[in-house]
Design an enzyme around this catalytic site. Structure first.
Site, PDB file in Angstrom:
ATOM      1  N   LYS A   1       6.519  24.054  13.911  1.00 54.35           N
ATOM      2  CA  LYS A   1       5.700  23.147  14.740  1.00 54.35           C
ATOM      3  C   LYS A   1       6.385  21.775  14.816  1.00 54.35           C
ATOM      4  O   LYS A   1       6.481  21.174  15.888  1.00 54.35           O
ATOM      5  CB  LYS A   1       4.291  23.010  14.167  1.00 54.35           C
TER       6      LYS A   1
ATOM      7  N   TYR B   1       6.377  28.211   8.985  1.00 57.93           N
ATOM      8  CA  TYR B   1       5.486  28.089  10.147  1.00 57.93           C
ATOM      9  C   TYR B   1       5.281  26.617  10.504  1.00 57.93           C
ATOM     10  O   TYR B   1       5.478  26.203  11.645  1.00 57.93           O
ATOM     11  CB  TYR B   1       4.129  28.759   9.862  1.00 57.93           C
TER      12      TYR B   1
ATOM     13  N   SER C   1      -0.012  21.400  15.496  1.00 53.79           N
ATOM     14  CA  SER C   1      -1.016  21.554  14.439  1.00 53.79           C
ATOM     15  C   SER C   1      -1.085  20.305  13.577  1.00 53.79           C
ATOM     16  O   SER C   1      -0.077  19.608  13.371  1.00 53.79           O
ATOM     17  CB  SER C   1      -0.617  22.753  13.578  1.00 53.79           C
TER      18      SER C   1
HETATM   19  C1  UD1 Z   1      -4.041  27.148   8.008  1.00 55.07           C
HETATM   20  C2  UD1 Z   1      -2.633  26.674   7.884  1.00 55.07           C
HETATM   21  C3  UD1 Z   1      -2.312  25.730   8.996  1.00 55.07           C
HETATM   22  C4  UD1 Z   1      -2.525  26.429  10.318  1.00 55.07           C
HETATM   23  C5  UD1 Z   1      -3.938  26.966  10.395  1.00 55.07           C
HETATM   24  C6  UD1 Z   1      -4.050  27.833  11.631  1.00 55.07           C
HETATM   25  C7  UD1 Z   1      -2.181  26.693   5.446  1.00 55.07           C
HETATM   26  C8  UD1 Z   1      -1.869  25.866   4.272  1.00 55.07           C
HETATM   27  N1  UD1 Z   1      -2.422  26.017   6.587  1.00 55.07           N
HETATM   28  O1  UD1 Z   1      -4.894  26.030   7.876  1.00 55.07           O
HETATM   29  O2  UD1 Z   1      -0.970  25.316   8.918  1.00 55.07           O
HETATM   30  O3  UD1 Z   1      -2.281  25.541  11.378  1.00 55.07           O
HETATM   31  O4  UD1 Z   1      -4.235  27.768   9.260  1.00 55.07           O
HETATM   32  O5  UD1 Z   1      -5.321  28.336  11.761  1.00 55.07           O
HETATM   33  O6  UD1 Z   1      -2.236  27.885   5.367  1.00 55.07           O
HETATM   34  N2  UD1 Z   1     -10.348  29.434   2.424  1.00 55.07           N
HETATM   35  C9  UD1 Z   1     -11.108  30.047   1.442  1.00 55.07           C
HETATM   36  N3  UD1 Z   1     -11.158  31.418   1.434  1.00 55.07           N
HETATM   37  C10 UD1 Z   1     -10.506  32.197   2.353  1.00 55.07           C
HETATM   38  C11 UD1 Z   1      -9.726  31.554   3.347  1.00 55.07           C
HETATM   39  C12 UD1 Z   1      -9.667  30.171   3.354  1.00 55.07           C
HETATM   40  O7  UD1 Z   1     -11.707  29.390   0.621  1.00 55.07           O
HETATM   41  O8  UD1 Z   1     -10.577  33.432   2.249  1.00 55.07           O
HETATM   42  C13 UD1 Z   1     -10.310  27.959   2.487  1.00 55.07           C
HETATM   43  C14 UD1 Z   1      -8.927  27.369   2.359  1.00 55.07           C
HETATM   44  O9  UD1 Z   1      -8.601  27.142   1.024  1.00 55.07           O
HETATM   45  C15 UD1 Z   1      -9.083  26.083   3.157  1.00 55.07           C
HETATM   46  C16 UD1 Z   1     -10.114  26.422   4.224  1.00 55.07           C
HETATM   47  O10 UD1 Z   1     -10.768  27.588   3.754  1.00 55.07           O
HETATM   48  O11 UD1 Z   1      -9.600  25.079   2.354  1.00 55.07           O
HETATM   49  C17 UD1 Z   1      -9.515  26.707   5.583  1.00 55.07           C
HETATM   50  O12 UD1 Z   1      -8.496  27.668   5.416  1.00 55.07           O
HETATM   51  P1  UD1 Z   1      -7.753  28.344   6.654  1.00 55.07           P
HETATM   52  O13 UD1 Z   1      -8.750  28.854   7.618  1.00 55.07           O
HETATM   53  O14 UD1 Z   1      -6.737  29.296   6.129  1.00 55.07           O
HETATM   54  O15 UD1 Z   1      -7.043  27.108   7.382  1.00 55.07           O
HETATM   55  P2  UD1 Z   1      -6.021  26.020   6.782  1.00 55.07           P
HETATM   56  O16 UD1 Z   1      -5.468  26.433   5.501  1.00 55.07           O
HETATM   57  O17 UD1 Z   1      -6.685  24.705   6.849  1.00 55.07           O
END
Ligand code: UD1
Length: 344
Positions: free
Chosen positions: A156, A152, A127
């Protein structure tokens, strides 16, 4: 028929899409999964797409004898793609031992057995989380590894190190470590896709479940970041494109084209997209309005990250092709399919 490939975690989100692409490329696939976060129906979905039912073994790789029996039963496995792992960041903070045990013991068992059964190639599902908040964007493979923000993420990093150390110590196989950015979307047939258990933690499933009315409202985690619109930026990569990179990785190793025994590739589009941009693109692509509110920042989120995919483009010969709009449409069609089936 090309070589026999074991896909661990092959009933899961990325594993199932990769199984389809391997079969389409002519490989003979054995799927292993303990079904802890997936469903055996996925195998039916794979068969409906490709017309070929992959061999399926319900095995927990923490059980080394069960894994040995699989290698005995399916003689001649040439490559392994290891997706089998726990992947919820928040849960890993609460249950670190579960994550270390599951993600590391399974890796160790695999690495022990691969040489005994003549496996020549290992693809590891890593990742971009290993880069933390990179100092330079876009981030390429030479960027420094940052301290992990969760157990997690740590698993990795540790798995990458275990594989590298094992190969440097002379293990008779090659490996490709694939660092994914943010995989989203579903197969265009809507036969397979992402099926999170419980409340989704990742953005895209939360969006599609809000759009269909399972969730009341989406929370945008922060609009006060130092980015053009204040929301976080990620590199969202189509899951079928991502799956195809695994086929390239297997071809590269089994075709003796690797330049090093361990190679690393970033898999992303090279384009950063903010949370708000993603929401608006989803609305335009599907014609569905989303209820959302701006909420506080989520702990542990990095501000922005997107890939430099040059190495994957030129060396691996792989490129993300699908547009964001088409990818978001595929995620929505998958959600509609789940509704039709009465699953969600
Ligand atoms: C997350 C993990 C990452 C992992 C990946 C797997 C963290 C910090 N990182 O990535 O290690 O490899 O998932 O898929 O958790 N967001 C919202 N509202 C929501 C959900 C998410 O605004 O309800 C935003 C988050 O703040 C972020 C973006 O959407 O900016 C993407 O979030 P997400 O899909 O959870 O992925 P990551 O956090 O990038």
């Amino acid at each position: 028929m090309k070589a026999k490939i074991l896909v661990t975690g092959g009933a899961g989100y990325i594993g199932s899409h990769t199984t389809v692409e391997l079969q389409k490329a002519g490989y003979d696939v054995v799927v292993l999964d303990n079904l802890s976060n997936s469903n055996a129906d996925v195998i039916d979905g794979i068969e409906r797409i490709t017309g070929i039912r992959p061999a399926f073994e319900k095995i927990d790789m923490q059980d080394k004898e069960a894994l040995r029996n699989l290698f005995e039963k399916h003689k001649g496995i040439k490559g392994v793609i290891n997706f089998a792992a726990s992947k919820a960041v928040g849960e890993s903070v609460k249950k670190p031992l579960l994550y270390y045990r599951n993600n590391l013991v399974t890796m160790l068992n695999l690495l022990d057995l691969m040489p005994q059964y003549g496996v020549e190639a290992l693809v590891f599902s890593s990742s971009c989380t290993v880069y933390g908040q990179p100092d330079i964007l876009p981030v390429d493979e030479s960027a420094p590894i940052k301290p992990a923000l969760s157990p997690y993420g740590n698993t990795k990093q540790i798995c990458e190190e275990i594989i590298t150390d094992t190969i440097h110590a002379g293990a008779p196989f090659k490996s490709i470590l694939l660092r994914y950015f943010n995989p989203i979307g579903a197969h265009p047939s809507a036969e397979i896709g992402e099926l999170p258990l419980g409340t989704p933690q990742n953005l895209l499933p939360y969006i599609t479940q809000t759009a269909i009315g399972v969730r009341e409202e989406l929370s945008v985690f922060g609009d006060d970041y130092d980015t053009p619109d204040g929301s976080c930026i990620r590199d969202y990569i189509n899951v079928v494109d991502l799956a195809q990179a695994h086929v390239k990785a297997i071809e590269r190793m089994l075709g003796n084209k690797s330049e090093e025994p361990v190679e690393i590739f970033n898999l992303g589009t090279g384009k950063g997209v903010s949370v708000l941009e993603l929401i608006h693109t989803f609305e335009e692509a599907t014609g569905v309005k989303l209820r959302y509110k701006i909420a506080g920042r989520r702990e542990g989120d990095i501000t922005q990250v997107w890939a430099d995919p040059q190495k994957a483009n030129t060396v691996l010969g792989w490129k993300a092709e699908t547009s964001l709009a088409d990818t978001l449409k595929s995620a929505w069609n998958w959600q509609l399919h789940l509704r039709e089936k009465g699953i969600m």
